[in-house]
Write a protein that holds these residues in place. Structure first.
Motif, PDB file in Angstrom:
ATOM      1  N   ALA A   1     -13.246 -23.331 -86.192  1.00  0.00           N
ATOM      2  CA  ALA A   1     -12.535 -24.588 -85.969  1.00  0.00           C
ATOM      3  C   ALA A   1     -11.321 -24.357 -85.072  1.00  0.00           C
ATOM      4  N   HIS A   2     -11.160 -25.225 -84.084  1.00  0.00           N
ATOM      5  CA  HIS A   2      -9.972 -25.191 -83.234  1.00  0.00           C
ATOM      6  C   HIS A   2      -8.768 -25.575 -84.091  1.00  0.00           C
ATOM      7  N   SER A   3      -7.631 -25.002 -83.780  1.00  0.00           N
ATOM      8  CA  SER A   3      -6.424 -25.217 -84.581  1.00  0.00           C
ATOM      9  C   SER A   3      -5.894 -26.645 -84.505  1.00  0.00           C
ATOM     10  N   GLY A   4      -6.283 -27.395 -83.484  1.00  0.00           N
ATOM     11  CA  GLY A   4      -5.762 -28.742 -83.314  1.00  0.00           C
ATOM     12  C   GLY A   4      -4.494 -28.788 -82.479  1.00  0.00           C
TER      13      GLY A   4
ATOM     14  N   THR B   1      -9.811 -30.865 -83.698  1.00  0.00           N
ATOM     15  CA  THR B   1      -9.997 -29.814 -84.709  1.00  0.00           C
ATOM     16  C   THR B   1     -11.479 -29.537 -84.938  1.00  0.00           C
TER      17      THR B   1
END
Length: 191
Positions: free
Chosen positions: A122-125, A89
């Motif tokens: 931010a990357h969603s994870g 994330t």
């Protein structure tokens, strides 16, 4: 008769895929090989290609005509569309700059930063999800050229990420009549 001031234009969106870009550069110079960290790769197994921007300083560059249907008397917005195969994330930060080119004029060797830069995203994870950065902005009346050279550079990324840049998306008011179009719309926020 309907006049322009009575029409509430909405932002139109246009996607420019990374495969439409002219060059890809690693931090040490023009290259598209595995050692530069700048190469085209397939997104998951979808059959769609993006640009791996593994290292800070990696960039993609394209040249495009300024579309006659963009109302440059109003703000123009741009964001980066990207994905990542990890479940991290952490954030990725892109810098988008542009250089104006006009027929019969010597080109400038320096780029112009967006008036509102793109924030870290931010990357969603979730592995391989599509991500969109927040919108960056070019202020009204800033583009006065025939062509643009646009750079998309990886500025920073959190550990564990291997961003795959899919392209950039533009949001603009359409140019239908002489003079600036009426803009009573809120800035786009759908990132």
């Amino acid at each position: 008769m309907i006049r322009d001031k009575n029409i509430e234009y909405k932002y139109l969106h246009e996607f420019l895929p990374i495969t439409a870009f002219n060059t890809f550069e690693g931090a040490s110079g023009a290259s598209t090989d595995a050692t530069s960290g700048t190469e085209l790769a397939e997104w998951s197994s979808l059959g769609v290609v993006g640009l791996e921007q593994q290292s800070v300083g990696n960039q993609a560059r394209c040249m495009l005509p300024v579309p006659s249907y963009w109302d440059t008397a109003n703000d123009i917005f741009v964001r980066v569309i990207w994905t990542d195969p990890s479940t991290e994330t952490n954030t990725a930060t892109y810098i988008v700059t542009y250089n104006e080119l006009s027929f019969g004029a010597a080109p400038s060797l320096s780029n112009t930063a967006l008036d509102t830069p793109i924030e870290a995203d931010a990357h969603s994870g979730v592995a391989n999800t599509l991500n969109a950065t927040k919108w960056g902005k070019i202020n009204a009346d800033s583009i006065n050229a025939d062509y643009l050279i646009v750079d998309v550079e990886m500025d920073a990324q959190g550990g564990g990420l291997n961003p795959l840049t899919m392209g950039i998306e533009w949001a603009y008011l359409p140019k239908f009549t002489n003079g600036p179009q009426v803009n009573n719309q809120a800035d786009p926020t759908d990132a």
